[in-house]
Design a protein around this motif. Structure first.
Motif, short mmCIF file in Angstrom:
data_model
loop_
_atom_site.label_atom_id
_atom_site.label_comp_id
_atom_site.label_asym_id
_atom_site.label_seq_id
_atom_site.Cartn_x
_atom_site.Cartn_y
_atom_site.Cartn_z
N PRO A 1 1.97 -0.63 47.72
CA PRO A 1 2.16 -2.05 47.38
C PRO A 1 1.24 -3.03 48.08
N PRO A 2 0.99 -2.93 49.40
CA PRO A 2 0.08 -3.92 50.01
C PRO A 2 -1.33 -3.87 49.42
N TYR A 3 -1.78 -2.67 49.07
CA TYR A 3 -3.14 -2.54 48.53
C TYR A 3 -3.22 -3.06 47.10
N ALA A 4 -2.09 -3.01 46.39
CA ALA A 4 -2.07 -3.47 45.00
C ALA A 4 -2.33 -4.97 44.92
N HIS A 5 -2.15 -5.69 46.01
CA HIS A 5 -2.39 -7.13 46.02
C HIS A 5 -3.85 -7.47 46.36
N THR A 6 -4.69 -6.44 46.51
CA THR A 6 -6.11 -6.66 46.79
C THR A 6 -6.93 -6.31 45.55
N GLY B 1 -8.89 -3.81 45.36
CA GLY B 1 -8.87 -2.36 45.23
C GLY B 1 -10.19 -1.66 45.44
N ASP B 2 -11.27 -2.40 45.68
CA ASP B 2 -12.58 -1.80 45.91
C ASP B 2 -12.85 -1.70 47.41
N TYR B 3 -12.99 -0.47 47.90
CA TYR B 3 -13.29 -0.24 49.31
C TYR B 3 -14.50 0.69 49.38
N PRO B 4 -15.71 0.15 49.30
CA PRO B 4 -16.91 1.00 49.22
C PRO B 4 -17.06 1.99 50.36
N ALA B 5 -16.58 1.65 51.55
CA ALA B 5 -16.67 2.57 52.68
C ALA B 5 -15.42 3.45 52.80
N GLY B 6 -14.38 3.13 52.03
CA GLY B 6 -13.12 3.85 52.14
C GLY B 6 -12.05 3.00 52.79
N LEU B 7 -10.79 3.38 52.60
CA LEU B 7 -9.70 2.64 53.24
C LEU B 7 -9.85 2.70 54.75
N PRO B 8 -9.72 1.58 55.44
CA PRO B 8 -9.85 1.60 56.90
C PRO B 8 -8.93 2.61 57.57
N ALA B 9 -7.69 2.74 57.07
CA ALA B 9 -6.75 3.67 57.69
C ALA B 9 -7.25 5.11 57.59
N LEU B 10 -7.81 5.49 56.44
CA LEU B 10 -8.29 6.86 56.28
C LEU B 10 -9.57 7.08 57.08
N PRO C 1 -10.80 6.25 44.49
CA PRO C 1 -9.44 5.83 44.13
C PRO C 1 -8.52 5.64 45.34
N VAL C 2 -7.85 4.51 45.37
CA VAL C 2 -7.01 4.14 46.52
C VAL C 2 -5.83 5.09 46.66
N LEU C 3 -5.17 5.42 45.55
CA LEU C 3 -3.97 6.25 45.64
C LEU C 3 -4.29 7.62 46.24
N GLU C 4 -5.40 8.22 45.85
CA GLU C 4 -5.75 9.53 46.40
C GLU C 4 -6.10 9.42 47.88
N GLN C 5 -6.75 8.33 48.28
CA GLN C 5 -7.03 8.15 49.71
C GLN C 5 -5.74 8.04 50.50
N LEU C 6 -4.77 7.31 49.96
CA LEU C 6 -3.48 7.18 50.65
C LEU C 6 -2.77 8.53 50.75
N ALA C 7 -2.91 9.37 49.70
CA ALA C 7 -2.27 10.68 49.73
C ALA C 7 -2.87 11.55 50.83
N VAL C 8 -4.19 11.56 50.96
CA VAL C 8 -4.82 12.36 52.00
C VAL C 8 -4.48 11.80 53.38
N ASN C 9 -4.44 10.49 53.49
CA ASN C 9 -4.08 9.89 54.77
C ASN C 9 -2.65 10.26 55.16
N TRP C 10 -1.75 10.32 54.16
CA TRP C 10 -0.37 10.74 54.44
C TRP C 10 -0.36 12.18 54.96
N LEU C 11 -1.13 13.06 54.34
CA LEU C 11 -1.18 14.46 54.79
C LEU C 11 -1.70 14.55 56.22
N PHE C 12 -2.77 13.82 56.53
CA PHE C 12 -3.33 13.87 57.88
C PHE C 12 -2.36 13.33 58.92
N SER C 13 -1.67 12.26 58.59
CA SER C 13 -0.86 11.55 59.59
C SER C 13 0.51 12.17 59.81
#
Length: 528
Positions: A177-182, A184-193, A392-404
């Motif tokens: 949800p927080p990312y959906a308000h942006t 959605g383009d993160y050329p370097a990747g999501l900061p959290a990931l 894609p943001v959703l896939e980055q969030l999924a990998v970040n969830w796995l790592f964390s």
């Protein structure tokens, strides 16, 4: 008569080169070829096709038929492009040391079968018969509708390790949800990931900042970006020989000049004397290597080789691109894995590292990353604005969830267990069905590099299509027709399917060994 070429923009995007000839009255004819194959180059590819000596009962085809079969095979494998103009009969006859009559008969056979088209004054160019799919130049997955009749050994990828894929996607949806308000383009990747990936390198003893990480759309996206930044058209790129087929094709299509460097014997990694020689004499702008469970051989470079290759690349001014996509797929208990290659160049001035979730987790999770010096990352990010903008943001969030959450380690352990079981089942089946085929058992990765007992790997791949097993031939992993006597077998099937795959490969080998013609309509299934 003057030959000319036009670069035409197509209505669906892209361009096509159209060739024709002008005479005194203007344009007099149009040819349908879009590239040209020289006589020397074609002869080299044809001569690389090994033929097993004819045994009792084997049917040796006439010279013209063997030549026609060789050209057809090169077209079907994509090593000679469709719509490539072939050399004139006299030129090819000289290059192959055969009569012009032999070449003329071969060309006529290819025309009859639909693999060649000709026009007076315009020459002859390759084609595919109506209804045939265009040949793949890489290793594309088999279409889902064909999976019921064909065993696919073409792609080294396993099904998702559930329940971890589902859990990761659910976790990503909760964080979305927080990312959906942006935008959605993160050329370097999501900061959290980016931070999470940097922490994982740091935990392995390689201090890394988030500014040294760029998230990409898979490892292919990462290497494509690196090649465009460092390896412009005409630049030399040193590659292991053999190497990963899709990466080789990516580099060819980018206009690179590939410089092959032979691997050391067995599964012992790199031949450093050869590498030093190539880096010194060819001065490649980039070198691409797979240090961990090399694709396709499964070789593992030891720590000393890694240190020495980094030193050699630094001395030569070569950027060393290291593909780590297989690094977590060690399948045997034993000593710790060698230190990562980037550990010998922590600042990232010489080594650019590429990682991915696609092999260790799931190929459908198109998340990769680059670790390099911050200025390299900034250049890659800036160039990305003209490519895909971001991952894609959703896939980055999924990998970040796995790592964390620790889910990554548990999912990868499932993957290791599955790959080990598949490897052992496939090896047992191949040894039983094809006792003359030779290979060494790798300690990790997803692939087995097999010497096919003197048979042509290309012909086995073609015969495999007839009997219902899809396997990539050795030349896909080499440069200019190398490794004709090999095939690559991935650890993607087990149990009864592995046994059936080996039985179908044995049937394909018998077709090749007995010289059975492989033209015409063929069945897609086989009952052992």
């Amino acid at each position: 008569m003057v030959e000319v070429a036009w670069c035409v923009t197509l209505c669906g995007g892209g361009t096509k080169v159209i060739h024709g000839q002008f005479g005194e009255g203007g344009l007099v004819r149009m040819a349908q070829w879009t590239s040209a194959m020289g006589a020397t180059q074609l002869a080299r590819l044809l001569n690389s096709q090994q033929e097993r000596p004819a045994g009792p009962g084997a049917r040796r085809p006439p010279a013209y038929r063997a030549l026609a079969d060789g050209v057809r095979l090169l077209v079907l494998e994509g090593r000679v492009p469709v719509a490539a103009r072939l050399p004139a009969e006299r030129e090819l006859a000289l290059a192959l040391s055969v009569s012009r009559t032999t070449v003329a008969a071969a060309y006529e056979t290819l025309r009859t079968e639909g693999f060649l088209e000709s026009r007076r004054g315009a020459g002859s160019w390759t084609a595919v018969p109506a209804g045939n799919p265009l040949p793949a130049r890489g290793l594309e997955p088999l279409p889902p509708e064909a999976l019921g009749s064909v065993i696919d050994l073409g792609t080294a990828a396993l099904p998702a390790p559930e329940p971890w894929l589902t859990r990761a996607v659910q976790g990503a949806l909760e964080e979305l949800p927080p990312y959906a308000h942006t935008h959605g383009d993160y050329p370097a990747g999501l900061p959290a990931l980016r931070s999470m990936i940097a922490e994982r390198y740091t935990a392995r003893g390689i201090p890394t900042m988030p500014e040294q990480i760029m998230v990409t759309t898979g490892a292919m996206g990462a290497i494509d970006a690196i090649c465009h930044l460092f390896g412009g058209r005409g630049e030399r790129i040193a590659v292991e020989s053999p190497s990963y087929a899709n990466i080789l094709q990516l580099m060819r299509e980018a206009g690179a000049r590939l410089v092959p460097v032979a691997m050391a014997e067995g599964l012992t990694g790199w031949d450093l004397d050869r590498w030093r020689q190539v880096l010194r004499e060819a001065a490649p702008r980039i070198a691409y290597v797979v240090a961990d469970f090399h694709n396709p051989t499964g070789a593992l470079a030891d720590e000393d080789q890694r240190r020495r290759l980094v030193e050699a690349a630094r001395s030569a001014g070569t950027v060393l691109v290291v593909d780590e996509t297989m690094s977590e797929l060690y399948l045997e208990p034993g000593p710790e894995m060698p230190r990562r290659v980037c550990g010998f160049d922590p600042a990232g001035s010489t080594v650019i590292t590429v990682g991915s979730a696609s092999k260790a987790f799931w190929a459908g999770m198109r998340i990769g990353w680059v670790r390099a010096a911050p200025d390299v990352i900034r250049s890659l990010v800036a160039a990305r604005a003209y490519a895909d903008l971001g991952t894609p943001v959703l896939e980055q969030l999924a990998v970040n969830w796995l790592f964390s959450t620790g889910g990554w380690e548990q999912a990868v352990q499932l993957r290791r267990n599955q790959a080990r079981d598949n490897r052992d089942a496939l090896i047992a089946a191949v040894r039983r069905e094809l006792p003359t085929w030779e290979f060494e058992v790798p300690q990790g990765g997803l692939t087995l590099w097999v010497r096919t007992g003197g048979l042509s790997g290309s012909r086995i791949a073609e015969a495999g299509e007839r009997v219902g097993v899809r396997v990539p031939s050795g030349p896909r992993f080499g440069v200019d027709g190398a490794f004709e006597g090999y095939v690559r077998l991935p650890f993607t099937v087990a149990g009864a399917v592995a046994e059936e795959a080996a039985a179908r490969l044995a049937a394909a080998a018998r077709l090749v060994e007995t010289g059975t013609p492989l033209t015409g309509d063929s069945p897609r299934t086989f009952v052992a």
